[in-house]
Scaffold this motif. Structure first.
Motif, PDB file in Angstrom:
ATOM      1  N   VAL A 204       0.770  -1.222   0.016  1.00 61.73           N
ATOM      2  CA  VAL A 204      -0.109  -0.093   0.094  1.00 61.73           C
ATOM      3  C   VAL A 204       0.869   1.335  -0.063  1.00 61.73           C
ATOM      4  CG1 VAL A 204      -1.779   1.194   1.120  1.00 61.73           C
ATOM      5  CG2 VAL A 204      -1.818  -1.276   1.154  1.00 61.73           C
ATOM      6  N   ARG A 207       1.745   4.523   2.984  1.00 62.59           N
ATOM      7  CA  ARG A 207       1.422   4.166   4.532  1.00 62.59           C
ATOM      8  C   ARG A 207       2.323   3.494   5.323  1.00 62.59           C
ATOM      9  NH1 ARG A 207      -5.055   3.882   5.032  1.00 62.59           N
ATOM     10  NH2 ARG A 207      -5.608   4.916   3.037  1.00 62.59           N
ATOM     11  N   LYS A 214      -3.684   1.645   9.057  1.00 66.08           N
ATOM     12  CA  LYS A 214      -4.643   0.550   8.408  1.00 66.08           C
ATOM     13  C   LYS A 214      -5.513   0.750   7.721  1.00 66.08           C
ATOM     14  CE  LYS A 214      -7.507  -0.402  12.449  1.00 66.08           C
ATOM     15  NZ  LYS A 214      -8.924  -0.305  11.708  1.00 66.08           N
ATOM     16  N   LEU A 215      -5.819   0.145   6.663  1.00 66.73           N
ATOM     17  CA  LEU A 215      -6.898   0.458   5.729  1.00 66.73           C
ATOM     18  C   LEU A 215      -8.504   0.678   6.614  1.00 66.73           C
ATOM     19  CD1 LEU A 215      -6.126  -2.018   2.943  1.00 66.73           C
ATOM     20  CD2 LEU A 215      -5.485   0.493   2.990  1.00 66.73           C
ATOM     21  N   GLN A 216      -9.129   1.561   6.098  1.00 67.17           N
ATOM     22  CA  GLN A 216     -10.285   2.115   6.741  1.00 67.17           C
ATOM     23  C   GLN A 216     -11.354   1.526   5.627  1.00 67.17           C
ATOM     24  OE1 GLN A 216     -10.583   2.671   9.794  1.00 67.17           O
ATOM     25  NE2 GLN A 216      -8.703   3.167  10.439  1.00 67.17           N
ATOM     26  N   ASP A 219     -11.693   3.851   2.047  1.00 65.18           N
ATOM     27  CA  ASP A 219     -10.430   4.060   1.588  1.00 65.18           C
ATOM     28  C   ASP A 219     -10.433   3.580   0.160  1.00 65.18           C
ATOM     29  OD1 ASP A 219      -9.708   5.384   3.836  1.00 65.18           O
ATOM     30  OD2 ASP A 219      -8.307   3.896   4.511  1.00 65.18           O
ATOM     31  N   ALA A 220      -9.788   4.277  -0.652  1.00 66.45           N
ATOM     32  CA  ALA A 220      -9.237   4.025  -2.103  1.00 66.45           C
ATOM     33  C   ALA A 220      -7.939   4.253  -2.387  1.00 66.45           C
ATOM     34  CB  ALA A 220     -10.346   4.768  -3.106  1.00 66.45           C
ATOM     35  N   PRO A 221      -7.040   3.650  -1.759  1.00 69.30           N
ATOM     36  CA  PRO A 221      -5.761   3.916  -1.793  1.00 69.30           C
ATOM     37  C   PRO A 221      -5.092   3.341  -3.065  1.00 69.30           C
ATOM     38  CG  PRO A 221      -5.898   2.048  -0.399  1.00 69.30           C
ATOM     39  CD  PRO A 221      -7.345   2.376  -0.721  1.00 69.30           C
ATOM     40  N   LYS A 232      -5.502  -0.231  -8.009  1.00 68.99           N
ATOM     41  CA  LYS A 232      -6.155   0.581  -7.136  1.00 68.99           C
ATOM     42  C   LYS A 232      -7.412  -0.218  -6.800  1.00 68.99           C
ATOM     43  CE  LYS A 232      -5.372   4.872  -9.900  1.00 68.99           C
ATOM     44  NZ  LYS A 232      -5.952   5.678 -10.809  1.00 68.99           N
ATOM     45  N   LYS A 234     -10.796  -0.361  -3.664  1.00 72.80           N
ATOM     46  CA  LYS A 234     -11.849   0.297  -2.507  1.00 72.80           C
ATOM     47  C   LYS A 234     -12.051  -0.864  -1.437  1.00 72.80           C
ATOM     48  CE  LYS A 234     -15.863   3.109  -1.923  1.00 72.80           C
ATOM     49  NZ  LYS A 234     -17.057   3.632  -2.593  1.00 72.80           N
ATOM     50  N   VAL A 235     -11.982  -0.143  -0.092  1.00 68.78           N
ATOM     51  CA  VAL A 235     -12.140  -0.914   1.039  1.00 68.78           C
ATOM     52  C   VAL A 235     -13.673  -0.970   1.283  1.00 68.78           C
ATOM     53  CG1 VAL A 235     -11.833  -1.377   3.555  1.00 68.78           C
ATOM     54  CG2 VAL A 235      -9.848  -0.445   2.151  1.00 68.78           C
ATOM     55  N   GLU A 238     -14.587  -4.090   6.721  1.00 69.44           N
ATOM     56  CA  GLU A 238     -13.452  -4.710   7.818  1.00 69.44           C
ATOM     57  C   GLU A 238     -14.170  -5.844   8.599  1.00 69.44           C
ATOM     58  OE1 GLU A 238     -12.188  -2.917  11.768  1.00 69.44           O
ATOM     59  OE2 GLU A 238     -10.702  -2.382  10.527  1.00 69.44           O
TER      60      GLU A 238
END
Length: 247
Positions: A204, A207, A214-216, A219-221, A232, A234-235, A238
């Motif tokens: 990632v 970060r 951490k990913l939330q 998020d679209a990292p 690319k 999107k989360v 969780e």
């Protein structure tokens, strides 16, 4: 002071006579105590993702010896109640608890092909399913963790799942560290089932490897694979977050 007493007052200790054999109390011989080998430690709880036909199990290693193996287990889950309707382990967290102790290394080495578990939601008072049979297909990825070692600086995840449901599993590298599993949707990359079965590494971008980064959900990292190809995603959900670390 007793040296001045007359001989009549001197005391003599006499040994008690030995009783006849008929009056003796003898302790019967006792059998030797049975020495049992200690049972192998039970495996940690495991998060299950996917479907019963194509499930991935993620043991939640504590980084406390001997619980220092990190792996993903590809398996099929079998239960009589699922003949008509099978659950999907993608919309919520489900944890597996082994019914009997065994060592995870036996699964990795291929000597343990199946085992029984109960499945429950985290924090639930009782499991939703008991006596679920886990039929091991393969261990596509594993590593041996070293307690008290430093974590890697980059935020790394492994991608598993199926073309319709992909998951990122945070890779532990040292102590302290954290377990983290999220459901994601990739925007510009379609993975084959073979790629998803072996756990490609996703780096990632921008970060650090700390729980605060951490990913939330939402998020679209951006990230990159080992072949340096950018991705690319999107989360969307969780599924689990749990800290891990050796004392």
């Amino acid at each position: 002071m007793y040296a001045d007493l007359p001989p009549a007052y001197h005391l003599e200790l006499a040994q008690a006579p030995t009783p006849p054999a008929s009056q003796r109390f003898e302790v019967p011989p006792q059998p030797a105590a049975e020495v049992r080998s200690p049972s192998p430690p039970g495996p940690p709880a495991m998060l299950v993702i996917g479907t019963p036909e194509a499930a991935f199990l993620w043991p939640l290693a504590t980084l406390t010896p001997p619980d220092t193996e990190q792996m993903v287990i590809s398996a099929k889950l079998v239960h009589p109640a699922w003949k008509k309707r099978k659950p999907i382990f993608s919309s919520d967290s489900y944890l597996l608890e082994a019914a009997e102790p065994f060592e995870l290394s036996a699964v990795r080495e291929g000597t343990r092909k199946s085992f029984k578990v109960s499945i429950s939601r985290p924090g639930a008072a009782s499991p939703e399913w008991k006596d679920v049979e886990v039929q091991v297909k393969a261990v596509p990825w594993h590593s041996q963790l070293v307690p008290n070692s430093a974590t890697v600086p980059r935020l790394l995840y492994r991608v598993f799942g199926s073309p319709g449901a992909t998951f990122l599993v945070h890779e532990l590298s040292g102590s302290p560290d954290f377990h983290h599993v999220v459901l994601v949707r990739f925007k510009d990359r379609r993975f084959t089932q073979e790629e998803l079965s072996r756990g490609l590494l996703v780096d990632v971008e921008d970060r650090p490897n700390v729980k605060g980064a951490k990913l939330q959900v939402g998020d679209a990292p951006k990230g990159s694979l080992l072949d340096d190809k950018p991705v690319k995603f999107k989360v969307e959900r969780e599924l689990l977050f749990r800290e891990a670390g050796a004392p």
